[in-house]
Write a protein that holds these residues in place. Structure first.
Motif, mmCIF file in Angstrom:
data_model
loop_
_atom_site.group_PDB
_atom_site.id
_atom_site.type_symbol
_atom_site.label_atom_id
_atom_site.label_comp_id
_atom_site.label_asym_id
_atom_site.label_seq_id
_atom_site.Cartn_x
_atom_site.Cartn_y
_atom_site.Cartn_z
ATOM 1 N N SER A 1 -8.034 123.706 -23.040
ATOM 2 C CA SER A 1 -9.347 123.167 -23.429
ATOM 3 C C SER A 1 -9.259 121.740 -23.943
ATOM 4 N N ASN A 2 -8.143 121.384 -24.577
ATOM 5 C CA ASN A 2 -8.026 120.032 -25.133
ATOM 6 C C ASN A 2 -6.736 119.344 -24.715
ATOM 7 N N ARG A 3 -6.211 119.740 -23.543
ATOM 8 C CA ARG A 3 -4.890 119.216 -23.175
ATOM 9 C C ARG A 3 -4.638 119.401 -21.678
ATOM 10 N N ILE B 1 15.458 109.559 0.679
ATOM 11 C CA ILE B 1 14.189 109.600 -0.053
ATOM 12 C C ILE B 1 14.464 110.083 -1.467
ATOM 13 N N GLU B 2 13.897 109.378 -2.431
ATOM 14 C CA GLU B 2 13.982 109.793 -3.822
ATOM 15 C C GLU B 2 12.577 110.035 -4.360
ATOM 16 N N PHE B 3 12.499 110.982 -5.294
ATOM 17 C CA PHE B 3 11.222 111.260 -5.947
ATOM 18 C C PHE B 3 11.380 110.981 -7.439
ATOM 19 N N ARG B 4 10.522 110.136 -7.945
ATOM 20 C CA ARG B 4 10.552 109.817 -9.363
ATOM 21 C C ARG B 4 9.318 110.400 -10.036
ATOM 22 N N GLU B 5 9.555 111.109 -11.115
ATOM 23 C CA GLU B 5 8.468 111.791 -11.805
ATOM 24 C C GLU B 5 8.248 111.203 -13.196
ATOM 25 N N THR B 6 6.995 111.036 -13.552
ATOM 26 C CA THR B 6 6.602 110.649 -14.897
ATOM 27 C C THR B 6 5.781 111.786 -15.477
ATOM 28 N N ALA B 7 6.380 112.532 -16.408
ATOM 29 C CA ALA B 7 5.666 113.648 -17.042
ATOM 30 C C ALA B 7 4.764 113.101 -18.145
ATOM 31 N N PHE B 8 3.585 113.681 -18.285
ATOM 32 C CA PHE B 8 2.630 113.171 -19.273
ATOM 33 C C PHE B 8 1.779 114.297 -19.824
ATOM 34 N N ILE B 9 1.172 114.021 -20.972
ATOM 35 C CA ILE B 9 0.234 114.942 -21.607
ATOM 36 C C ILE B 9 -1.002 114.158 -21.985
ATOM 37 N N GLY C 1 -14.172 114.922 -20.088
ATOM 38 C CA GLY C 1 -13.453 116.010 -20.727
ATOM 39 C C GLY C 1 -12.236 116.396 -19.895
ATOM 40 N N THR C 2 -11.382 117.240 -20.447
ATOM 41 C CA THR C 2 -10.128 117.579 -19.769
ATOM 42 C C THR C 2 -10.347 118.305 -18.441
#
Length: 225
Positions: A42-44, A72-80, A14-15
């Motif tokens: 609750s669901n995300r 230095i570089e920071f690479r972000e991958t946003a997700f749901i 579960g989440t």
């Protein structure tokens, strides 16, 4: 423009449990990569995967001296994470997602199954139109593998100032083909457009993203089955 891509994911937890697992692989000032959980519902789960990249660059001065720059570089991958829908949504996905998906699998004890989506983009458009209660015009489409004969196929791009669906039917004349990508014009003011692909991704205008996102997700979920 904002690009979003959806993948089908079957989560073993579960989440709340998954959120705790991601926090065990949390990004810190000492880590090379890791997760940041921004919001838990609750669901995300809304989060980011961060990669630290140390880059060395050599330049030559006008006097012929070699100078080494390190940054230095920071690479972000946003997700749901949304288990009640297709499972995984990625915002502005990078060219390679292998490390991100590998670390997700690690957080799930390698029990998660993530697969690509294949969707009929015209059906996706029709379901979105129904969800919005608006007329949507497909103003361009990219067709491939149009089977002209047993051994000959063709590729075509159709563009117009109005809907091209009728022209697509005239061109293909019942022949099998693959519709890789369509561009949609949303009626109303301000004018909005978006691009849908058969791989389950969408590119949206920034002004359109928030108003279209939930209907777009629901339409994809319905069209992809």
């Amino acid at each position: 423009m904002i690009r979003r891509r959806w993948l089908r994911a079957q989560w073993p937890f579960g989440t709340r449990v998954l959120s705790d697992r991601l926090k065990e692989l949390q990004f810190t000032s000492e880590a090379q990569n890791g997760f940041i959980v921004d919001r838990l519902r609750s669901n995300r789960i809304e989060g980011r995967f961060v990669e630290r990249q140390e880059i060395s660059q050599t330049v030559e001065s006008p006097l012929g001296e070699t100078i080494l720059y390190e940054r230095i570089e920071f690479r972000e991958t946003a997700f749901i994470v949304a288990p009640d829908r297709l499972g995984l949504e990625i915002i502005n996905p990078p060219r390679s997602m292998s490390l991100f998906l590998s670390r997700l699998a690690e957080a799930c004890d390698f029990q998660v199954a993530v697969t690509e989506i294949r969707v009929d983009v015209t059906l996706w458009c029709e379901r979105l139109s129904a969800n919005l209660g608006k007329q949507l015009d497909i103003i361009s489409c990219q067709l491939r593998d149009i089977k002209l004969t047993e051994n000959i196929t063709a590729t075509a791009v159709l563009k117009g100032s109005s809907d091209v669906r009728q022209a697509t039917r005239l061109l293909t004349d019942g022949m099998p083909y693959i519709n890789d990508k369509i561009k949609i014009q949303v009626q109303g003011s301000p004018s909005q457009s978006l691009i849908l692909t058969r791989h389950g991704s969408a590119t949206l205008d920034r002004i359109a993203s928030e108003s279209l996102l939930d209907p777009l997700r629901d339409a994809l979920y319905s069209a992809a089955g």
